[in-house]
Write a protein that holds these residues in place. Structure first.
Motif, PDB file in Angstrom:
ATOM      1  N   LEU A 234       0.864  -1.287   0.001  1.00 20.60           N
ATOM      2  CA  LEU A 234      -0.065  -0.149  -0.013  1.00 20.60           C
ATOM      3  C   LEU A 234       0.980   1.212   0.120  1.00 20.60           C
ATOM      4  O   LEU A 234       0.510   2.356  -0.578  1.00 20.60           O
TER       5      LEU A 234
ATOM      6  N   ARG B  68      -4.032  11.017   8.652  1.00 19.94           N
ATOM      7  CA  ARG B  68      -3.415  10.785   7.200  1.00 19.94           C
ATOM      8  C   ARG B  68      -3.201  12.054   6.536  1.00 19.94           C
ATOM      9  O   ARG B  68      -2.312  12.165   5.806  1.00 19.94           O
TER      10      ARG B  68
ATOM     11  N   ARG C  93      -3.767   3.114   5.632  1.00 19.45           N
ATOM     12  CA  ARG C  93      -4.818   2.645   4.709  1.00 19.45           C
ATOM     13  C   ARG C  93      -5.069   1.244   4.863  1.00 19.45           C
ATOM     14  O   ARG C  93      -6.027   0.677   4.717  1.00 19.45           O
TER      15      ARG C  93
ATOM     16  N   GLU D 212       0.382   4.459  -2.198  1.00 21.74           N
ATOM     17  CA  GLU D 212       0.082   5.906  -2.117  1.00 21.74           C
ATOM     18  C   GLU D 212       1.335   6.616  -2.593  1.00 21.74           C
ATOM     19  O   GLU D 212       0.950   7.836  -3.096  1.00 21.74           O
TER      20      GLU D 212
END
Length: 188
Positions: A135, A180, A159, A139
């Protein structure tokens, strides 16, 4: 048939890691070793992210009250209620000190302390930790960045949304959405 590199393989992904991201991966292995874990989990990645003085990502995490010590304390608390377990066994007439003494007499000192690792021996990643690293690549792609930094690993962790690291964030009352956004802003 021409031989070429496989598209999107793990090796390809690690080639895109910055020095900071590679240090997080190495730090996660060290954290797993320190905590006597047989695998590298999301919690070890989180601890390694926090153990980077001067890193913008570490600074963002600290603003949310996330420190290496706070997360370690939370993890130790999450590891189980050993005091309650000890009390329950005592109620049944089991003396834990006597059990430890007997086991160590038979198998050696520290036999109950968890798996022992030879120095330099590879510790495998848990499936969730592997997912976090995958992930992190996504990103970086979403942010149109060519390399994967420690901030992308933090975003991958958020995530992924599960695992012990996320339990710790919930236990510490961290607003994951705000965290985030702040990590993304630090990466821009």
């Amino acid at each position: 048939m021409a031989e070429g590199r496989s598209g999107g393989g793990t090796e390809d992904m690690f080639e895109r890691f910055t020095r900071d991201a590679r240090e997080v991966v190495v730090g996660a292995q060290q954290e797993a070793t320190r905590l006597h874990s047989g695998r590298i989990g999301t919690e070890h990645l989180l601890l390694a992210l926090l153990d980077r003085p001067g890193s913008p990502t570490s600074a963002v995490l600290a603003r949310f009250g996330l420190t290496h010590d706070a997360v370690t304390r939370s993890l130790v608390g999450s590891a189980g209620s050993s005091d309650l377990d000890a009390d329950a066994l005592t109620t049944l007439g089991i003396d834990l000190d006597a059990v430890r003494t007997s086991v160590e007499a038979a198998f050696g000192s520290g036999a109950l302390d968890g798996p022992r690792r030879e120095p330099g021996r590879h510790i495998p990643f848990s499936p969730r930790a592997k997912k976090v690293l995958q992930l992190a690549l996504r990103e970086a792609i979403v942010l149109d960045q060519k390399s994967i930094s420690d901030g992308h690993i933090a975003l991958g962790l958020l995530r992924e949304g599960q695992g012990l690291a996320m339990k710790v964030l919930a236990d510490l009352g961290v607003d994951v959405g705000a965290l985030r956004r702040d990590v993304q802003a630090a990466l821009s």
